[in-house]
Design a protein around this motif. Structure first.
Motif, PDB file in Angstrom:
ATOM      1  N   TYR A  24       1.704  -9.800   7.151  1.00 62.13           N
ATOM      2  CA  TYR A  24       1.435  -8.372   7.006  1.00 62.13           C
ATOM      3  C   TYR A  24       1.278  -7.660   8.346  1.00 62.13           C
ATOM      4  CZ  TYR A  24       0.311  -9.642   2.177  1.00 62.13           C
ATOM      5  OH  TYR A  24       0.362 -10.120   0.886  1.00 62.13           O
ATOM      6  N   THR A  25       1.636  -6.380   8.338  1.00 61.81           N
ATOM      7  CA  THR A  25       1.353  -5.508   9.469  1.00 61.81           C
ATOM      8  C   THR A  25       0.329  -4.463   9.028  1.00 61.81           C
ATOM      9  OG1 THR A  25       3.070  -3.877   8.911  1.00 61.81           O
ATOM     10  CG2 THR A  25       3.736  -5.743  10.292  1.00 61.81           C
TER      11      THR A  25
ATOM     12  N   THR B 230       5.620  -7.332   5.448  1.00 60.15           N
ATOM     13  CA  THR B 230       5.415  -6.010   4.868  1.00 60.15           C
ATOM     14  C   THR B 230       4.116  -5.410   5.400  1.00 60.15           C
ATOM     15  OG1 THR B 230       4.081  -6.772   2.993  1.00 60.15           O
ATOM     16  CG2 THR B 230       6.476  -6.830   2.723  1.00 60.15           C
ATOM     17  N   ARG B 231       3.878  -4.147   5.054  1.00 58.72           N
ATOM     18  CA  ARG B 231       2.582  -3.536   5.330  1.00 58.72           C
ATOM     19  C   ARG B 231       1.534  -4.235   4.477  1.00 58.72           C
ATOM     20  NH1 ARG B 231       0.945   0.365   1.500  1.00 58.72           N
ATOM     21  NH2 ARG B 231       0.019   1.746   3.060  1.00 58.72           N
ATOM     22  N   TYR B 232       0.277  -4.216   4.932  1.00 58.95           N
ATOM     23  CA  TYR B 232      -0.788  -4.869   4.181  1.00 58.95           C
ATOM     24  C   TYR B 232      -0.986  -4.185   2.831  1.00 58.95           C
ATOM     25  CZ  TYR B 232      -5.161  -7.017   2.900  1.00 58.95           C
ATOM     26  OH  TYR B 232      -6.118  -7.719   2.224  1.00 58.95           O
ATOM     27  N   GLY B 233      -1.213  -5.009   1.821  1.00 59.47           N
ATOM     28  CA  GLY B 233      -1.424  -4.489   0.474  1.00 59.47           C
ATOM     29  C   GLY B 233      -0.458  -5.152  -0.496  1.00 59.47           C
ATOM     30  N   GLN B 234      -0.611  -4.837  -1.750  1.00 59.37           N
ATOM     31  CA  GLN B 234       0.241  -5.427  -2.786  1.00 59.37           C
ATOM     32  C   GLN B 234       1.608  -4.778  -2.761  1.00 59.37           C
ATOM     33  OE1 GLN B 234      -1.181  -5.032  -6.863  1.00 59.37           O
ATOM     34  NE2 GLN B 234      -0.610  -7.147  -7.250  1.00 59.37           N
ATOM     35  N   SER B 235       2.648  -5.598  -2.889  1.00 61.44           N
ATOM     36  CA  SER B 235       4.017  -5.075  -2.955  1.00 61.44           C
ATOM     37  C   SER B 235       4.900  -6.096  -3.663  1.00 61.44           C
ATOM     38  CB  SER B 235       4.573  -4.796  -1.552  1.00 61.44           C
ATOM     39  OG  SER B 235       4.797  -6.009  -0.841  1.00 61.44           O
ATOM     40  N   THR B 236       6.028  -5.640  -4.152  1.00 62.53           N
ATOM     41  CA  THR B 236       6.959  -6.517  -4.864  1.00 62.53           C
ATOM     42  C   THR B 236       7.457  -7.622  -3.944  1.00 62.53           C
ATOM     43  OG1 THR B 236       7.668  -4.641  -6.216  1.00 62.53           O
ATOM     44  CG2 THR B 236       9.101  -6.576  -6.203  1.00 62.53           C
TER      45      THR B 236
ATOM     46  N   GLY C 234      12.464 -11.684   4.749  1.00 62.07           N
ATOM     47  CA  GLY C 234      12.717 -10.315   4.314  1.00 62.07           C
ATOM     48  C   GLY C 234      11.729  -9.363   4.972  1.00 62.07           C
ATOM     49  N   ILE C 235      12.247  -8.323   5.624  1.00 59.11           N
ATOM     50  CA  ILE C 235      11.410  -7.388   6.375  1.00 59.11           C
ATOM     51  C   ILE C 235      11.491  -6.000   5.747  1.00 59.11           C
ATOM     52  CG2 ILE C 235      10.922  -6.427   8.660  1.00 59.11           C
ATOM     53  CD1 ILE C 235      12.556  -8.791   9.833  1.00 59.11           C
TER      54      ILE C 235
ATOM     55  N   SER D 152       5.253   1.292  12.828  1.00 62.79           N
ATOM     56  CA  SER D 152       5.476   0.162  11.921  1.00 62.79           C
ATOM     57  C   SER D 152       6.482  -0.816  12.513  1.00 62.79           C
ATOM     58  CB  SER D 152       5.950   0.657  10.552  1.00 62.79           C
ATOM     59  OG  SER D 152       7.149   1.391  10.661  1.00 62.79           O
ATOM     60  N   ARG D 153       7.490  -0.289  13.201  1.00 68.02           N
ATOM     61  CA  ARG D 153       8.476  -1.168  13.846  1.00 68.02           C
ATOM     62  C   ARG D 153       7.825  -1.985  14.966  1.00 68.02           C
ATOM     63  NH1 ARG D 153      12.198   2.365  14.836  1.00 68.02           N
ATOM     64  NH2 ARG D 153      11.871   2.699  17.052  1.00 68.02           N
TER      65      ARG D 153
END
Length: 291
Positions: free
Chosen positions: A228-229, A212-218, A184-185, A244-245
Motif C-alpha cells: 500500500y501507499t 494500491t492506495r491504503y484501504g479496501q479495494s478490488t 498490478g499497480i 501518488s506516483r
C-alpha cells in the motif's frame, strides 16, 4: 517516531463495526486528548469499552493501545499543513516550491508508516524465487511499472513492463505458474484493466502482488500479496497524480533494494557489469562523434 494512525483511522472507519467506528471518530475529533488517556478512559469517553478499543487496534493491525497512542503522537508532532494544496493565481514560486515539496514529503512518510514489513518480506521472497516479474499499470501508474522493470533488469532479474491490456493478457497467458510473478499497480485499486490482468493471472495460478492506495479495494482483495501507499488525495491541479506516483516509485524502490540486499554479492556483480556495459557504449558513441 512512528505515526500514521490518523490516516489509518480515516481510511478504515467506514469499514469498522459500529463500536470501533465510534472510537475511531472520537480519536479523529480529539487526538490530542486521546494520547493522554488510558484504554479504560478512551472506552468510557467514546461510550464503548476497553475491549472495543483493543479490537480496534487489532482491526488496524497495530500491536496494541500503546502503539496506537505512539502513532497518534507522531501524527501530532508533524508540522500541520497550512492552507490549500492547490496553487493560487500568480502564486509566488517560493510558495509553490514549499507546497509541492510538503505534499511529497507527507506522502512518502505516510507510505512508510502504512507499509506492512511482513507483507513486504513476502513480496521480497516471492520476487527472489521467481524467474520473471511482470509489472502492469496504466496511465500515471505505468511510469512506476517501467521504472521497476529497468531496476530489476539491472540485477539480472527477467522483467517486463506493459501498459496495453492486450499485450498484458498475452504475457500472463504464457506465464509459468511456478516461476512468474505479476504485479498490478493502481492507486485507486479499481482500474478495470489492471483488475482483469490480475484475475487472469489468478486463473493461471500465477503469483500476484498489488500496489494500491491504503484501504479496501478490488485489486488488493484479489492479489496474493498487497502493498500500500499513502491514500493522500491529490490537489486539483495535479491531474498527473504526482504524489501518488512518487509513493508508488518509493514502494517499488523498497522492494528492489530489499531484493538486492538479500542477494548482495551477486547484485554488486550485476550492477558493475551493467555500469561497464553502459560506459563502453557511451565511450564508443563519443569516439564516433569526434571522427
Amino acid at each position: 517516531m512512528s505515526s500514521g494512525a490518523l490516516v489509518l483511522l480515516e481510511e478504515m472507519k467506514e469499514l469498522l463495526p459500529p463500536s470501533e467506528q465510534k472510537i475511531a471518530e472520537f480519536i479523529l475529533q480529539k487526538p490530542e486528548k486521546v494520547v493522554r488517556m488510558t484504554i479504560s478512559e478512551l472506552g468510557e469517553e467514546s461510550q464503548t469499552s476497553s475491549a472495543a478499543v483493543t479490537r480496534l487496534c487489532k482491526s488496524l493491525k497495530l500491536k496494541g493501545f500503546q502503539d496506537l497512542k505512539v502513532r497518534i503522537s507522531g501524527d501530532l508532532g508533524r508540522k500541520k499543513e497550512v492552507g490549500t494544496r492547490d496553487i493560487k493565481p500568480n502564486e509566488p514560486v517560493e510558495a509553490t516550491i514549499h507546497k509541492v515539496t510538503d505534499l511529497a514529503v507527507q506522502t512518502l512518510l505516510e507510505t512508510a508508516e502504512l507499509l506492512d514489513s511482513e507483507e513486504m518480506l513476502r513480496a521480497v521472497e516471492t520476487v527472489l524465487n521467481c524467474r520473471s516479474i511482470h509489472f502492469f499499470g496504466v496511465g500515471a501508474s505505468s511510469i512506476p511499472a517501467i521504472d521497476a522493470q529497468q531496476k530489476f533488469l539491472r540485477i539480472h532479474k527477467s522483467s517486463t513492463a506493459f501498459t496495453d491490456s492486450h499485450m498484458g493478457a498475452t504475457i500472463v497467458a504464457n506465464a509459468n505458474q511456478e516461476e512468474d510473478v505479476v504485479v498490478g499497480i493502481s492507486f485507486s485499486g479499481e482500474t478495470i484493466e489492471v483488475i482483469k490482468i490480475i484475475e487472469l493471472a489468478k486463473k493461471k495460478g500465477v503469483k500476484t502482488i498489488s500496489l494500491t492506495r491504503y484501504g479496501q479495494s478490488t485489486l488488493a482483495d484479489l492479489a496474493d500479496i498487497s502493498l500500500y501507499t499513502s491514500p493522500t488525495k491529490e490537489a486539483n491541479f495535479r491531474s498527473g497524480a504526482t504524489s501518488s506516483r512518487l509513493a508508488q516509485l518509493h514502494v517499488l524502490d523498497i522492494l528492489f533494494m530489499s531484493v538486492a540486499s538479500k542477494q548482495y554479492e551477486s547484485t554488486i556483480g550485476y550492477l558493475d557489469a551493467t555500469r561497464e556495459a553502459i560506459e563502453a557504449i557511451q565511450s564508443s558513441s563519443f569516439r564516433r562523434k569526434k571522427k
